[in-house]
Design a protein around this motif. Structure first.
Motif, mmCIF file in Angstrom:
data_model
loop_
_atom_site.group_PDB
_atom_site.id
_atom_site.type_symbol
_atom_site.label_atom_id
_atom_site.label_comp_id
_atom_site.label_asym_id
_atom_site.label_seq_id
_atom_site.Cartn_x
_atom_site.Cartn_y
_atom_site.Cartn_z
ATOM 1 N N LYS A 193 0.725 -0.592 -0.048
ATOM 2 C CA LYS A 193 -0.012 0.350 -0.403
ATOM 3 C C LYS A 193 0.975 1.348 0.231
ATOM 4 O O LYS A 193 1.489 0.768 0.787
ATOM 5 C CB LYS A 193 -0.873 0.007 1.362
ATOM 6 N N ASP A 194 0.615 1.944 -1.058
ATOM 7 C CA ASP A 194 1.083 3.786 -0.646
ATOM 8 C C ASP A 194 0.698 5.217 -0.194
ATOM 9 O O ASP A 194 0.914 5.273 0.173
ATOM 10 C CB ASP A 194 1.327 3.909 -2.489
ATOM 11 N N MET A 195 -0.708 4.256 -0.024
ATOM 12 C CA MET A 195 -1.962 4.997 0.536
ATOM 13 C C MET A 195 -2.806 4.700 0.996
ATOM 14 O O MET A 195 -3.237 3.783 0.720
ATOM 15 C CB MET A 195 -2.454 6.253 -1.117
ATOM 16 N N ILE A 225 0.382 16.293 5.487
ATOM 17 C CA ILE A 225 0.560 14.594 4.647
ATOM 18 C C ILE A 225 -0.442 15.168 4.287
ATOM 19 O O ILE A 225 -0.500 13.841 3.285
ATOM 20 C CB ILE A 225 1.250 14.057 4.799
ATOM 21 N N ARG A 246 -3.692 14.789 1.291
ATOM 22 C CA ARG A 246 -3.895 14.693 -0.039
ATOM 23 C C ARG A 246 -5.307 14.630 -0.277
ATOM 24 O O ARG A 246 -5.818 13.502 -0.422
ATOM 25 C CB ARG A 246 -3.070 14.150 -0.765
ATOM 26 N N TYR A 265 -5.950 11.301 1.121
ATOM 27 C CA TYR A 265 -5.414 9.959 1.124
ATOM 28 C C TYR A 265 -3.408 10.564 1.821
ATOM 29 O O TYR A 265 -3.941 11.651 2.132
ATOM 30 C CB TYR A 265 -5.407 10.057 -0.509
ATOM 31 N N TYR A 266 -3.195 9.438 2.179
ATOM 32 C CA TYR A 266 -2.306 9.717 3.218
ATOM 33 C C TYR A 266 -0.797 9.464 2.365
ATOM 34 O O TYR A 266 -1.890 7.923 2.320
ATOM 35 C CB TYR A 266 -1.768 10.272 4.683
ATOM 36 N N ASP A 267 0.506 9.367 1.873
ATOM 37 C CA ASP A 267 1.674 8.653 2.268
ATOM 38 C C ASP A 267 1.297 7.419 3.341
ATOM 39 O O ASP A 267 1.083 7.817 4.377
ATOM 40 C CB ASP A 267 2.491 9.730 1.901
ATOM 41 N N ALA A 268 1.725 6.390 2.694
ATOM 42 C CA ALA A 268 1.476 5.502 3.727
ATOM 43 C C ALA A 268 2.572 5.213 4.433
ATOM 44 O O ALA A 268 2.422 5.307 6.626
ATOM 45 C CB ALA A 268 1.628 4.009 3.633
ATOM 46 N N GLU A 269 3.615 5.918 4.268
ATOM 47 C CA GLU A 269 4.604 5.750 5.007
ATOM 48 C C GLU A 269 5.168 6.404 6.084
ATOM 49 O O GLU A 269 5.235 6.471 7.628
ATOM 50 C CB GLU A 269 6.025 4.895 5.002
ATOM 51 N N LYS A 270 4.544 7.947 5.470
ATOM 52 C CA LYS A 270 4.467 8.787 5.772
ATOM 53 C C LYS A 270 3.249 8.772 7.577
ATOM 54 O O LYS A 270 3.258 9.444 8.495
ATOM 55 C CB LYS A 270 4.085 10.273 5.095
#
Length: 98
Positions: free
Chosen positions: A37-39, A69, A71, A79-84
């Motif tokens: 998962k990226d987001m 963070i 979007r 949506y949010y960057d998964a790692e962040k």
């Protein structure tokens, strides 16, 4: 009598080995799935942190670090960057008293 005890011990040993192998395979599959998962959306972040949406809205999504963070699509979905997001959520939660 002794043979029955040995069979039972062998059965217990095989059961434990298979159980440990299955648990490890499940753990690795979950980790692999997380990496894919990226987001994340808000619902996923709330679920991953064992929070209701209202609690996540109050305690996570209103935090400036999460807002930074985020979007947002035109329809309002965030949506949010998964790692962040994982890192920021951990920082927020680690900052709570308790």
């Amino acid at each position: 009598m002794e043979e029955t005890g040995l069979k039972r011990a062998l059965y217990d040993l095989v059961y434990k080995i298979l159980k440990d192998m299955l648990s490890e395979a499940i753990k690795l599959s979950v980790e692999r799935f997380d990496l894919e998962k990226d987001m994340f959306d808000r619902k996923e972040i709330a679920r991953r942190n064992s929070m209701s949406m209202s609690t996540a809205e109050r305690d996570l999504f209103s935090d400036p670090r999460m807002i930074a963070i985020e979007r947002k699509k035109k329809n309002g979905k965030c949506y949010y960057d998964a790692e962040k997001a994982k890192k920021v959520c951990k920082e927020i939660i680690d900052g709570w008293d308790g």
